[in-house]
Structure formats: C-alpha cells, structure tokens
Design an enzyme around this catalytic site. Structure first.
Site, PDB file in Angstrom:
ATOM      1  N   PRO A 291      36.888 -16.133  -9.398  1.00  0.00           N
ATOM      2  CA  PRO A 291      37.905 -16.500  -8.494  1.00  0.00           C
ATOM      3  C   PRO A 291      37.335 -17.724  -7.720  1.00  0.00           C
ATOM      4  O   PRO A 291      35.970 -17.704  -7.417  1.00  0.00           O
ATOM      5  CB  PRO A 291      38.196 -15.465  -7.556  1.00  0.00           C
ATOM      6  CG  PRO A 291      38.093 -14.149  -8.294  1.00  0.00           C
ATOM      7  CD  PRO A 291      37.006 -14.270  -9.188  1.00  0.00           C
ATOM      8  N   CYS A 292      37.932 -18.832  -7.619  1.00  0.00           N
ATOM      9  CA  CYS A 292      37.505 -19.681  -6.802  1.00  0.00           C
ATOM     10  C   CYS A 292      37.884 -19.561  -5.093  1.00  0.00           C
ATOM     11  O   CYS A 292      36.811 -19.946  -4.435  1.00  0.00           O
ATOM     12  CB  CYS A 292      38.160 -21.204  -7.051  1.00  0.00           C
ATOM     13  SG  CYS A 292      37.810 -21.621  -8.860  1.00  0.00           S
ATOM     14  N   LEU A 293      38.790 -18.980  -4.825  1.00  0.00           N
ATOM     15  CA  LEU A 293      39.050 -18.551  -3.576  1.00  0.00           C
ATOM     16  C   LEU A 293      38.462 -17.148  -3.474  1.00  0.00           C
ATOM     17  O   LEU A 293      38.709 -16.233  -4.059  1.00  0.00           O
ATOM     18  CB  LEU A 293      40.611 -18.450  -3.419  1.00  0.00           C
ATOM     19  CG  LEU A 293      41.032 -17.679  -2.147  1.00  0.00           C
ATOM     20  CD1 LEU A 293      40.589 -18.515  -0.936  1.00  0.00           C
ATOM     21  CD2 LEU A 293      42.583 -17.279  -2.039  1.00  0.00           C
TER      22      LEU A 293
END
Length: 474
Positions: A291-293
C-alpha cells in the site's frame, strides 16, 4: 514491467490477456497455457502504449482480452479505443488519453481493424478460459515492427530545500496544481523499479482547506472514477484475486474506521483515532505492490473533524487527485458519523513523484491552468495587520505602527513599530520583527506587507499622508 507481473504461455498463440489490477499469476494458472501468449497486469494508463507496441512486435497476437478488476478505468480507455478509435492527434475518442506520438495514427487504425477485443472485466475465470479456448488460430496481420521510444524532454531541477515542502490550497484541484508545480520544479530525477525515471520531492505536505462544487475538467479523474473509487476506500470487500484495497486494509481484520468513529464519539479530544494499512508481515518484503497509503489520523480541533493522511509513495500526477477526492469523501462520512463538520484535510506524501511519461502532460497542465491562471486572494488564517503612521517620542518623529488582528477582526496584543528613523534601517527593523513574529503564514501576505511598509516609509520621507490600501497622493 516486473517479471512477476506477467506470465508467458505459448508465444505463438493468438491471444494476449490483460488482467488489469487482478493478479495475473493465479489467473494464468487456471488457463490452458497453449491458448494464450501472455497474461499480464496493467496498473496504469501508460501501459496501453506498451500493449500496442507488444502487439506490433508480435503481430500474430490477434485477440486482446481485458479481464479482472479495473481500479483505474484503464479498461474503459482500451474499450473506447477499439470501439471509437483515435483522432488525428492520436487521442482516444471520448477520453483524455493520447497515444505516444511515436506510434502513428495509421498503425493504430490498422491494429483496431485486425485485432479483436474482448471485454471480460468482472467475468469469472471459467468464462475467460472458455472464450480463449474457442478462438480460431489466425495468421499475423502485419509484419513485425517496432516504434521509436518517445523523446522525453529533460526538466531541470531548481535549487530548493532538500526535504519538507508545505502547500496550502482552498480546494483539491488548486492543491494538485501546486504540488505538481513543486515536483516539476524541485524534484530530483531518479530511477524507479518500473523501468522509467521519476522526478521526486521528499515530504510534501498539502493542506486542503475546503471543497469545490465539482471536479474541474482539467483534472486526470472525473465523477465516475470517484464513484467507483469510493467503495475501495470505505468497504472491506475486494475483488477476487486483488491483493488488497485500502478499504480492505482499513476494515478487513479489524474495522479500524468504525473503531475510530466510536472512540471519537466517546473521547473527542483523543489522539488515538488512527487507522493503518501497512502489515509488516506481508508488506515489508513479500508484497510486490504494498500500500502507498499507510496511515490516517483523525483529530477534533476548533469543533471540526480534521484528517491527516500519510503516503509512503505517491504518484502526484495520476494518483494524488483521486486519492484526495476519495479521502475527502471518507472524512465527510466520518464527520457525519461523529456528528461534527468536516474540517481541513492534510496529506503527507513522503515520496512525492511524477513518472517520466507524464512530464510533458504535467508541463502542459501547469502552463494552461496554473502558471497562466489568475491570482486568487486567500486571507491569512493567522490574521492581518492595520498599518498607520503615528507621532514618535521626539518632536517631528514619525513611526510606522502595525496592529495585529485575528481573521474575524479582533485586536490582539501584538503591536510592532520601528525605533530607527533611517528609512532603510526602519524597514529592515520592521521586516525582522515580522519575520520572527510567526504571525504570517502566506507568502502573498508577506509580499503585501512589504509593499505597504515601503509605501508608508515613502510617505514619511515625503511628508505625505499615508492611508493603507489607498494610492499615494502626490
């Protein structure tokens, strides 16, 4: 393309399969290997150019099948290409996507006529297997050819702070233009794991102060994309063979969103309303696309629910706009549940980057909608100053006095004035006082004060009346 994002079947087969965001490997393992040449993921719009280049390198690929979960509407663009074609500039009709200039429009038209498109998004794997098994073998539609690689303009990096950039904006669209300008001006050029370069700034903090009635047409997403994206943020459900969505990470094992809502209702001053998407056991090494977030924090301040989002890696051209609109919807949903108005939204993008294939587009967007845009006044949230000229202690002396007021017009204890009479020295003295006051948060406010103080100093020298914001009377 990463080696684990595509599976090779029989390279002499007629069919290429694009599984979009659905993992290609589990799908390919359930298909007859002799019936497909390649089964590959496609995560971004730019990959459509790669598909066309791949078909012309292997012109015996006569069938293109799009399958799986379409998280970025890439499948819609491919479908529009086959159904509606391109205009004279290579732009897919009905979309904002344009093919690379190095791929001639004539060759795009030839491909459309000779390659058959199948849209199996959302269909079961069994239907995909039956479809490719039923296709007859066809000869190549053309001789193999390769197109020149795009000639990408180099964008120099301007000197700046090395890390930590603050952007404030009244709306998401204005914030996007500002963060995009920061990356294109100050971003360091670096390689990536995706066989392309990027320009990257470390730690851009964007503060979005409000909403806008609709998504402006120059943004790289629209209302339909947002409608599809919101469930991926708010629901624990995820499509089959998709490793995760942000919603599944936030609500799958533990419903972190509901926990935060419940805790905020009980303890509105809490600093523990936090949700995380990062799973150390999966994401540190095993997950090829983690995940980037990574974290969301909700805080109540001044009677409103504020939201702070942290991204370890952030595509500022294609990803940031949809992320921000979607996260704003999540914040408003949270605010309704908690029973408070939605406040400001803050986004920390640790690796804030724009990939090289988007540099030219970013340059054009900024030229049309930011650099050439009209200046929009925004009041300083820390207040403003009333400037006047008052008598000094000695006879004939005149001082410049600055009285600070809150944004709603209440007088504060902060008063500044000069003690030196020389024009250059008094201005330097006042500038120093204001610079250390921490009462100015906007650069345009600082410009304005500098202009007004210079006018006041001229009036003292010329023995003229000074009235703030009014032309000098000669």
């Amino acid at each position: 393309m990463a080696a684990d994002s595509f599976i090779v079947g029989d390279m002499q087969a007629n069919t290429a399969i694009c599984t979009l965001w659905t993992l290609a490997k589990p799908i390919a393992e359930r298909l007859p290997k002799e019936k497909f040449a390649i089964c590959a993921n496609l995560y971004s719009m730019d990959g459509i150019n790669t598909i066309v280049r791949g078909i012309y390198s292997n012109p015996h690929w006569r069938y293109l099948v799009v399958f799986g979960s379409d998280m970025t509407h890439t499948g819609d663009v491919i479908k529009s290409f086959f159904e509606q074609g391109v205009d004279a500039q290579g732009k897919v009709v009905g979309t904002n996507f344009s093919f690379q200039k190095e791929i001639p429009v004539h060759d795009l038209d030839v491909l459309r006529k000779h390659v058959r498109f199948f849209d199996l998004r959302g269909k079961p794997v069994d239907e995909l297997s039956k479809t490719i098994a039923s296709l007859e073998q066809l000869p190549p539609f053309a001789a193999a050819k390769e197109f020149p690689e795009p000639k990408l303009e180099e964008f120099p990096m301007h000197d700046s702070e090395k890390v930590g950039f603050l952007v404030r904006a009244s709306t998401i669209s204005q914030g996007w233009l500002k963060v995009l300008d920061h990356v294109m001006k100050f971003g360091e050029e670096k390689p990536t794991e995706h066989e392309t370069k990027m320009k990257e700034c470390i730690d851009i903090v964007a503060v979005i102060e409000g909403d806008e009635p609709s998504i402006p047409p120059f943004m790289p997403c629209d209302a339909n994309a947002l409608k599809d994206y919101i469930p991926k943020l708010t629901s624990h459900e995820k499509p089959e063979n998709v490793v995760y969505t942000y919603g599944s990470r936030l609500r799958e094992r533990i419903d972190q969103v509901q926990n935060a809502i419940d805790y905020l209702k009980e303890v509105p001053y809490t600093r523990r309303a936090i949700a995380v998407t990062w799973r150390l056991d999966e994401d540190q090494k095993q997950n090829k696309n983690p995940p980037c977030l990574t974290q969301i924090v909700w805080s109540v301040s001044h009677g409103k629910l504020h939201q702070t989002c942290s991204f370890r890696s952030h595509d500022m051209y294609e990803g940031w706009p949809l992320n921000m609109y979607g996260l704003r919807e999540l914040q408003q949903m949270m605010a309704r549940e908690v029973g408070l108005p939605a406040g400001q939204m803050v986004c920390l993008s640790v690796s804030a980057h724009v990939y090289q294939p988007r540099w030219e587009e970013a340059k054009e967007v900024l030229k049309k909608h930011y650099l050439a845009g009209n200046y929009r006044f925004s009041p300083d949230p820390r207040g403003n100053f009333v400037i006047s000229i008052v008598p000094g202690v000695k006879e004939g002396e005149k001082l410049i006095l600055l009285q600070h007021f809150t944004p709603d017009g209440k007088k504060t204890p902060f008063i500044f004035h000069n003690t030196k009479m020389d024009e250059k020295q008094l201005l330097e003295e006042l500038f120093t006082q204001l610079a250390h006051s921490n009462l100015i948060s906007r650069i345009d406010h600082a410009f304005y004060l500098g202009q007004e103080l210079q006018r006041a100093a001229i009036c003292i020298r010329m023995n003229k009346e000074y009235v703030q914001d009014q032309p000098l009377k000669w």
